[in-house]
Scaffold this motif. Structure first.
Motif, PDB file in Angstrom:
ATOM      1  N   ARG A  77       0.829  -1.216   0.000  1.00 40.33           N
ATOM      2  CA  ARG A  77       0.000   0.000   0.000  1.00 40.33           C
ATOM      3  C   ARG A  77       0.859   1.261   0.000  1.00 40.33           C
ATOM      4  NH1 ARG A  77      -5.662  -0.260   2.583  1.00 40.33           N
ATOM      5  NH2 ARG A  77      -5.159   1.927   2.868  1.00 40.33           N
ATOM      6  N   MET A  78       1.968   1.236   0.740  1.00 39.88           N
ATOM      7  CA  MET A  78       2.863   2.382   0.770  1.00 39.88           C
ATOM      8  C   MET A  78       3.445   2.634  -0.617  1.00 39.88           C
ATOM      9  SD  MET A  78       6.594   2.801   2.547  1.00 39.88           S
ATOM     10  CE  MET A  78       7.211   1.528   1.469  1.00 39.88           C
ATOM     11  N   GLU A  79       3.912   1.589  -1.280  1.00 42.31           N
ATOM     12  CA  GLU A  79       4.488   1.741  -2.607  1.00 42.31           C
ATOM     13  C   GLU A  79       3.452   2.258  -3.607  1.00 42.31           C
ATOM     14  OE1 GLU A  79       6.265  -2.039  -3.495  1.00 42.31           O
ATOM     15  OE2 GLU A  79       8.014  -1.606  -2.242  1.00 42.31           O
ATOM     16  N   GLU A  80       2.216   1.788  -3.500  1.00 41.85           N
ATOM     17  CA  GLU A  80       1.150   2.288  -4.375  1.00 41.85           C
ATOM     18  C   GLU A  80       0.964   3.787  -4.203  1.00 41.85           C
ATOM     19  OE1 GLU A  80      -2.467   0.278  -3.479  1.00 41.85           O
ATOM     20  OE2 GLU A  80      -2.156  -1.259  -4.992  1.00 41.85           O
ATOM     21  N   ARG A  81       0.884   4.233  -2.956  1.00 42.22           N
ATOM     22  CA  ARG A  81       0.673   5.662  -2.691  1.00 42.22           C
ATOM     23  C   ARG A  81       1.843   6.503  -3.161  1.00 42.22           C
ATOM     24  NH1 ARG A  81      -1.766   7.287   2.870  1.00 42.22           N
ATOM     25  NH2 ARG A  81      -1.866   9.212   1.688  1.00 42.22           N
ATOM     26  N   VAL A  82       3.050   6.003  -2.982  1.00 33.89           N
ATOM     27  CA  VAL A  82       4.222   6.748  -3.416  1.00 33.89           C
ATOM     28  C   VAL A  82       4.253   6.844  -4.943  1.00 33.89           C
ATOM     29  CG1 VAL A  82       6.746   6.706  -3.525  1.00 33.89           C
ATOM     30  CG2 VAL A  82       5.593   6.262  -1.366  1.00 33.89           C
ATOM     31  N   HIS A  86       3.366  12.530  -6.880  1.00 38.18           N
ATOM     32  CA  HIS A  86       4.649  13.133  -7.253  1.00 38.18           C
ATOM     33  C   HIS A  86       5.641  12.832  -6.133  1.00 38.18           C
ATOM     34  CE1 HIS A  86       7.627  16.340  -7.741  1.00 38.18           C
ATOM     35  NE2 HIS A  86       7.292  16.309  -9.026  1.00 38.18           N
ATOM     36  N   PRO A  87       6.899  12.527  -6.458  1.00 42.64           N
ATOM     37  CA  PRO A  87       7.866  12.157  -5.411  1.00 42.64           C
ATOM     38  C   PRO A  87       8.006  13.175  -4.285  1.00 42.64           C
ATOM     39  CG  PRO A  87       8.781  11.731  -7.570  1.00 42.64           C
ATOM     40  CD  PRO A  87       7.469  12.435  -7.790  1.00 42.64           C
ATOM     41  N   ALA A  88       7.776  14.452  -4.590  1.00 39.66           N
ATOM     42  CA  ALA A  88       7.903  15.478  -3.547  1.00 39.66           C
ATOM     43  C   ALA A  88       6.585  15.794  -2.870  1.00 39.66           C
ATOM     44  CB  ALA A  88       8.488  16.751  -4.162  1.00 39.66           C
ATOM     45  N   ASP A  89       5.531  15.106  -3.277  1.00 36.50           N
ATOM     46  CA  ASP A  89       4.213  15.332  -2.679  1.00 36.50           C
ATOM     47  C   ASP A  89       4.236  14.953  -1.202  1.00 36.50           C
ATOM     48  OD1 ASP A  89       1.489  15.908  -2.483  1.00 36.50           O
ATOM     49  OD2 ASP A  89       0.903  13.898  -3.125  1.00 36.50           O
ATOM     50  N   GLU A  90       3.562  15.737  -0.384  1.00 38.32           N
ATOM     51  CA  GLU A  90       3.574  15.498   1.065  1.00 38.32           C
ATOM     52  C   GLU A  90       3.015  14.125   1.416  1.00 38.32           C
ATOM     53  OE1 GLU A  90       1.722  17.457   5.114  1.00 38.32           O
ATOM     54  OE2 GLU A  90       1.869  18.684   3.319  1.00 38.32           O
ATOM     55  N   ALA A  92       3.107  11.371  -0.387  1.00 37.75           N
ATOM     56  CA  ALA A  92       4.095  10.347  -0.745  1.00 37.75           C
ATOM     57  C   ALA A  92       5.202  10.292   0.289  1.00 37.75           C
ATOM     58  CB  ALA A  92       4.667  10.643  -2.130  1.00 37.75           C
ATOM     59  N   VAL A  93       5.660  11.450   0.725  1.00 41.10           N
ATOM     60  CA  VAL A  93       6.726  11.498   1.728  1.00 41.10           C
ATOM     61  C   VAL A  93       6.235  10.901   3.046  1.00 41.10           C
ATOM     62  CG1 VAL A  93       8.214  13.021   3.079  1.00 41.10           C
ATOM     63  CG2 VAL A  93       7.876  13.445   0.633  1.00 41.10           C
ATOM     64  N   THR A  94       5.013  11.232   3.434  1.00 42.81           N
ATOM     65  CA  THR A  94       4.440  10.714   4.668  1.00 42.81           C
ATOM     66  C   THR A  94       4.259   9.204   4.600  1.00 42.81           C
ATOM     67  OG1 THR A  94       3.283  12.796   5.044  1.00 42.81           O
ATOM     68  CG2 THR A  94       2.489  10.886   6.252  1.00 42.81           C
ATOM     69  N   ALA A  95       3.776   8.705   3.468  1.00 42.64           N
ATOM     70  CA  ALA A  95       3.569   7.253   3.310  1.00 42.64           C
ATOM     71  C   ALA A  95       4.887   6.506   3.368  1.00 42.64           C
ATOM     72  CB  ALA A  95       2.863   6.965   1.991  1.00 42.64           C
ATOM     73  N   TYR A  96       5.935   7.109   2.805  1.00 37.77           N
ATOM     74  CA  TYR A  96       7.229   6.454   2.785  1.00 37.77           C
ATOM     75  C   TYR A  96       7.856   6.478   4.156  1.00 37.77           C
ATOM     76  CZ  TYR A  96      11.780   4.899   1.224  1.00 37.77           C
ATOM     77  OH  TYR A  96      12.936   4.196   1.047  1.00 37.77           O
TER      78      TYR A  96
END
Length: 96
Positions: A77-82, A86-90, A92-96
């Motif tokens: 699920r984390m990889e899907e959201r990332v 966009h890589p710099a999207d908040e 994506a950063v939070t999920a990672y």
């Protein structure tokens, strides 16, 4: 053997177990977990209140299998959201 688990680990495992069980219960909600894995996750969920006492090797293997299933589902699920963001999207950063 006692498995010491922090509050953050307990919270992540508890929410992950609920997600695994909810996704498996909903029709068309993704890939179904094998019934043995689902049973292990169901058995682990009520025990996620603090440190885990494990007395047999079979019990340890069941806990390990349940935790592995939860972690794998959460990682997916984390990889899907990332990947969807966009890589710099908040988010994506939070999920990672």
């Amino acid at each position: 053997m006692i498995l010491h688990v922090s509050f953050e680990e307990l919270s992540a495992l508890r929410s992950g177990a609920e997600v695994v069980l909810a996704e498996d219960a909903s029709p068309g909600g993704g890939v179904m977990a094998p019934s043995e894995t689902r049973a292990k996750v169901e058995a682990l969920l009520p025990r996620l209140t603090g440190d885990l006492g494990v007395s047999t090797l079979a019990e340890l293997k069941a806990v390990r299998g349940a935790v592995a299933a939860i972690v794998e589902r959460r990682r997916h699920r984390m990889e899907e959201r990332v990947l969807l963001a966009h890589p710099a999207d908040e988010d994506a950063v939070t999920a990672y």
